[in-house]
Write a protein that holds these residues in place. Structure first.
Motif: not given
Ligand code: SGN
Ligand code: CA
Length: 508
Positions: A36-37, A78, A127, A129, A146, A199-201, A246, A347, A358-360, A441
């Protein structure tokens, strides 16, 4: 005992032709490792700026023994949409799952269902989702949404269970367990081992807590991008290291007020006492130093970038160990030769490029995805491909391997000729991309586009804004040349290409 005469004849015939005996006598196993990511910039086989400082030796084993794809892309950058495309071999508009908010229609045709019909043992671990219950798997254990890094919950048929430990290690153990349980079934297997990481975080595992704490990672050249020349979407997104990342959940500098927050509860709040003590021993001093340093401006952005890289890359180290463990298992069981091992991500991801995480977007870092494939009986060790390939292509590839027929409605292409080192003359010359999750988001506006391996056309259709990039002269996509009169012919050509791709794929 001597082999019967017909087997000797078979061996003779096939030793004279290109197809190895294994391919003819036994259908291959498929191990699909989906993460993931995971940015291709963070895999050392791709030789990016992080390769020497944060190597991925086990993932690289797949490149050494197999094929590295340099131009692998996704249809929609995504998570859930990418997963739906992998399963169905269809673009998002055709399988009905356009955004992470949509529910997957599990009654439609997917490659795991067709493999099951073709007498494969199928399993999904990790995962998922896609909201609806998995279909097409003999065995499944999935993370809710997630998922969690520490002491994760798993949904299993009819129940939800909580496991003690670190998610990447647990998914690996469950995968190895299933592999050994189905070993004597007499059937080939297809396992989707789907990590939550990175993946985040980006929560480091207990074994990697101190990893990279003394390393300073190089910054990308465009960490301080001002988005001049780009469309409004690049300027108005909400995914910068500067503003969006953050200090609390992303960079782990929790304060007492945070303890009521949702992000605290699903991360640090899930740890047991021992896990928390080990964690605090690393992050406690970091918080103290940060508070003393009183950073601001570009210094603060650079500091956040370093923290982000240390966490993200250490999370990947655990994934790398997972890949090592499953490869070792296949080797020890004599399964390596006739198992296709795929390593890919849903992705790509921004590691500070354009100032982002992030991505998108359809820009390279997120549109592109890592793809390594090892299948020693078919793929030449250490080979590479620059063919334009897509997450659309897995379904048809796996079905061809199982000698099962792919429905003509599927929109990808089997990668088998490419694996064999022969890119067909009629291979695709461009890719269609579409992103729909707006408002949402990270506030990335809806867009679609076409890419031919060099030129990229992007249309933010709700604002009717365009971007055009020549990746040969501008690989980091900093210079939108849509208004450049010299690009007019190429832009026109790519607009025609976009139109014909949409027609081909039945996009309104
Ligand atoms: C969460 C993350 C986002 C991320 C989406 C989608 N925020 O909302 O940063 O873009 O998931 O990710 S977080 O604070 O909850 O981490 S995806 O991989 O599932 O598409
Ligand atoms: Ca993802």
């Amino acid at each position: 005992m001597r082999a019967p005469i017909y087997i000797i004849f078979f061996l003779f015939i096939f030793s004279c032709s290109k197809a190895p005996v294994e391919e003819v006598l036994q259908r291959p196993n498929i191990l699909f490792i989906f993460v993931d990511d995971h940015a291709f910039q963070a895999i050392s086989a791709y030789e990016g700026r992080l390769a020497e400082l944060a190597p991925t030796p086990n993932i690289d084993r797949l490149a050494e023994t197999g094929m590295k794809f340099n131009k692998a892309y996704v249809t929609n950058s995504i998570c859930a949409p990418s997963r739906a495309t992998v399963l169905t071999g269809l673009h998002s508009h055709a399988n009905g799952l356009r955004t992470n908010g949509d529910v997957f229609d599990g009654s439609q045709i997917t490659f795991p269902k067709l493999l099951q019909e073709a007498d494969y043992q199928t399993a999904l671990i990790g995962k998922w989702h896609l909201k609806s219950e998995p279909t097409g798997f003999d065995h499944w254990e999935v993370l809710p949404g997630q998922g969690h890094y520490y002491n994760p919950d798993f949904i299993i048929p009819g129940d939800t269970i909580k496991e003690e430990g670190y998610v990447t290690e647990i998914i690996t153990e469950k995968s190895l367990k299933w592999l050994s349980e189905q070993k004597n079934s007499g059937k080939p297997f297809m396992l989707m081992m789907q990590h939550k990481a990175p993946h985040r975080e980006w929560e480091k595992g207990p074994k990697q807590l101190e990893l990279y704490e003394d390393v300073t990672f190089p910054e990308p050249d465009n960490l301080f991008d001002d988005y001049s020349s780009r469309a409004s979407a690049a300027k108005e997104q909400d995914m910068t290291i500067n503003k969006t990342m953050r200090l609390s959940s992303d960079l782990k500098l929790w304060s007492d007020e945070d303890s009521a927050s949702w992000s605290y509860k699903r991360t640090y709040g899930r740890m047991n006492e021992k896990q928390r003590d080990a964690w605090d021993a690393v992050y406690g001093p970091i918080k103290e130093q940060f508070e003393e340093a009183k950073l601001s401006g570009t210094e603060l952005i650079s500091w956040k970038y370093q923290r982000y890289m240390r966490d993200y890359l250490a999370v990947i180290r655990a994934v790398d160990e997972s890949v090592g463990a499953v490869l070792d298992y296949l080797e020890a069981e004599g399964l390596r030769e006739n198992t296709l091992v795929v390593y890919t991500s849903d992705q790509g991801f921004y590691l500070g490029e354009h100032g982002w995480f992030d991505k998108r977007f359809m820009y390279e870092e997120s549109f592109r995805t890592p793809l390594l494939m090892s299948w020693p009986s078919i793929i030449e060790a250490g080979s590479e491909s620059d063919a334009l390939v897509s997450n659309l292509d897995f379904a048809q590839t796996f079905l061809e391997m199982a000698r099962a027929e792919a429905p003509s409605s599927m929109q990808g292409m089997s990668l088998i000729p490419i694996m064999k080192g022969k890119q067909p003359e009629n291979w695709r010359s461009s890719l269609y991309y579409a992103y729909y999750e707006y408002p949402g988001v990270h506030s990335v506006k809806k867009h679609e586009g076409a890419f031919d391996g060099r030129f990229k056309l992007i249309h933010y259709y709700e604002e009717d804004e365009w971007e055009f990039f020549d990746l040969e002269s501008d690989p980091t996509e900093m210079n939108n040349i849509y208004s450049n009169p010299e690009s007019l012919n190429q832009i026109q050509r790519m607009k025609e290409e976009l139109k014909s791709l949409k027609q081909e794929f039945g996009q309104e």
